[in-house]
Write a protein that holds these residues in place. Structure first.
Motif, PDB file in Angstrom:
ATOM      1  N   PRO A 332     -14.071   7.382 -32.173  1.00 63.69           N
ATOM      2  CA  PRO A 332     -13.363   6.200 -31.662  1.00 63.69           C
ATOM      3  C   PRO A 332     -11.866   6.441 -31.459  1.00 63.69           C
ATOM      4  N   ASN A 341      -7.106   2.050 -23.145  1.00 58.14           N
ATOM      5  CA  ASN A 341      -8.198   1.112 -23.430  1.00 58.14           C
ATOM      6  C   ASN A 341      -7.742  -0.140 -24.165  1.00 58.14           C
ATOM      7  N   TYR A 344     -13.392  -2.247 -27.004  1.00 60.45           N
ATOM      8  CA  TYR A 344     -14.641  -1.495 -27.115  1.00 60.45           C
ATOM      9  C   TYR A 344     -15.792  -2.484 -27.249  1.00 60.45           C
TER      10      TYR A 344
END
Length: 533
Positions: A332, A341, A344
């Motif tokens: 991760p 990002n 998730y």
């Protein structure tokens, strides 16, 4: 299409930890950064924008250009690849193993959730770009988890020996799966499309990583899905400073262990999903993927003769970053280092282990993403819907455990009253007079009265159970039909999405399947979706 929604906690298939997370219970609050609602993404965007280097975008773009070489790239995906170079572009990511022919249905749900969230974010924050990413777990080495898929209750299994990262495996032997699958699905137009998809994916590519990229691209390329393979030298070069902190300082081990201690102190009901190791990296080379372990200042690759001094391992890291493969704790972090990002998206088990990692991210000075439970769904075909309506079965009914489901419905449809609650209440009234009498005598008589009441109630309960069993026998045809439809919708007494392959739905719905899912699944709704088609 009709859509019903059910709170996750009412399905009976999600852990207390995940349900508490979705309910934003105070005791879970310290384990995540920002809760997945639309307003919280504004701060997440600002944080990631100031912490993600432009140089990382260049490395990511160049790596993806190489990874997509030889593949037909849709206009939507090509546009997203270019936008990844821009500082106003962010990603939403889901990850999954390289399950044969996608494995269970939830592979599709993960990616659809990811695509739909990027669309919602674009509407809410139009000045930014949002790219859906599928992270292929090409470096996993548990072949037994990914070498099959279920079709109509049968397991189609790829039998071969395998070692090392599954993404490197050649596709030898998959022609046998193709033949077995082809023989079972018939020759309808949808069946022919499935055969061609399998053939081009697995018989037209050299290894499992390429096959999976082709398959995911065929299914979701129109939506601009970007597929990332972390098994990449240049991408791993960005991970080096973090890998060193893990391997030589045991930083991840220390921080995740502290969080797990917090779990255990909080409540025993929150089980630990994964435990950290002192070193959370494997050594990856030539069909080998084995743990790196340290003993007395020396470093060994488990079950091999490979060993390093600290200085030699530091040199190996810098010279061959591609040989260092993060495990479930480190992966991760790797993802968040190389991608701009924000969020998730994963299943319950994944979210549970991500919730162990927040303090590790803080120590590594990497922003912790928003964690969103993927959409879960039950798809009910028109034929199945007709059966449910005929038997007057509701959505809430079919989610009951089978014994409770049968008992509830038998009580409802029986032409006699199987509920002995009135009789029990009448019995209690009768015993009140007995207790009044007992209080005027002595304690021993009071105990005798109590024992008799318990005996009488137990007798009524036994009679109630015997009557219920008798009605089940009398209505056995109805019971059989009820259990048959429940078993269809919940194979192996588990969720449909965890057992059934998408091909079963594709045979019925064809090219309408993915557009239907894109329309039905709302990632921020945080409820279980029942789709009647």
């Amino acid at each position: 299409m009709e859509i019903d929604c059910l709170p996750f906690y009412k399905t009976g298939y999600f852990t207390e930890f995940i349900c508490d997370y979705l309910a934003e219970e105070p005791q879970v609050r310290n384990f995540y950064h920002r809760f997945p609602n639309l307003d919280n993404f504004e701060a997440q965007i600002a944080e990631k924008a100031t912490s993600f280097p432009d140089g990382n975008r260049e490395v990511l773009y160049e790596a993806l250009q190489k990874q997509y070489k030889g593949f037909e790239v849709t206009d939507a995906t090509r546009t997203h690849l270019k936008k990844l170079k821009e500082p106003i572009t962010f990603t939403v990511v889901t990850g999954h193993q390289l399950n044969l022919f996608t494995g269970p249905l939830y592979f599709l749900y993960k990616i659809v959730s990811t695509i739909n969230l990027t669309k919602e974010l674009k509407t809410a924050y139009p000045k930014y770009n949002f790219v859906p990413v599928y992270w292929m777990a090409t470096e996993d080495h548990d072949f037994e988890e990914i070498n099959y898929f279920n079709f109509r209750g049968k397991k189609l299994k790829w039998n071969r020996t395998a070692s090392g990262a599954v993404g490197h495996l050649d596709t030898k032997g998959l022609d046998e799966i193709f033949e077995a699958f082809s023989n079972q699905i018939g020759n309808s137009a949808n069946a022919k499309a499935l055969k061609e998809l399998f053939r081009k994916s697995y018989l037209g590519h050299n290894n499992l990583a390429e096959a999976t990229r082709y398959l995911a691209n065929e299914l979701f390329g129109k939506e601009g899905l970007v597929i990332v393979d972390g098994d990449d030298r240049n991408l791993k070069s960005l991970l080096l400073p973090y890998a060193e902190k893990d391997i030589f300082d045991q930083l991840a081990y220390k921080k995740v262990s502290e969080t797990i201690t917090g779990f255990e102190a909080l409540d025993k009901k929150y089980g630990v999903q994964v435990n950290p190791r002192e070193i959370n990296y494997f050594y990856l080379k030539d069909g080998l993927r084995e743990r790196i372990v340290e003993q007395n200042g020396a470093y060994f690759v488990n079950d091999t003769e490979i060993r390093f001094t600290k200085e030699e391992l530091q040199k190996e890291l810098k010279a061959y970053p591609e040989r260092f493969s993060p495990n479930v704790i480190a992966r991760p972090l790797y993802q968040e280092v190389i991608l701009p990002n924000l969020c998730y998206i994963g299943g319950g088990g994944e979210i549970a282990y991500w919730l162990e990692l927040k303090t590790m991210f803080e120590a590594m000075q990497v922003p912790f993403p928003v964690l969103l439970l993927r959409n879960s769904a039950l798809v009910i075909t028109d034929k199945q819907k007709g059966k449910l309506e005929k038997m007057n079965l509701s959505v809430a009914d079919i989610f009951l455990r089978q014994s409770s489901f049968i008992n509830k419905k038998i009580r409802e449809i029986s032409n006699i009253d199987i509920d002995f609650t009135p009789q029990k209440q009448y019995l209690e009234e009768q015993f009140k007079a007995m207790y009044d009498l007992a209080e005027q005598t002595d304690a021993s008589f009071l105990g005798a009265v109590k024992a008799q009441e318990v005996k009488q109630k137990k007798g009524l309960e036994n009679l109630e159970k015997r009557l219920l069993q008798a009605q089940k026998r009398k209505l056995k045809d109805h019971v059989m039909r009820m259990t048959e439809i429940q078993n269809e919708l919940f194979p192996n007494k588990s969720l449909q999405e965890r057992n059934v392959n998408f091909s079963e739905l594709y045979l019925e719905l064809g090219e309408d399947l993915i557009p239907m899912l894109l329309e039905a699944l709302k990632p921020l709704q945080l409820e279980f979706t029942v789709i009647k088609v």
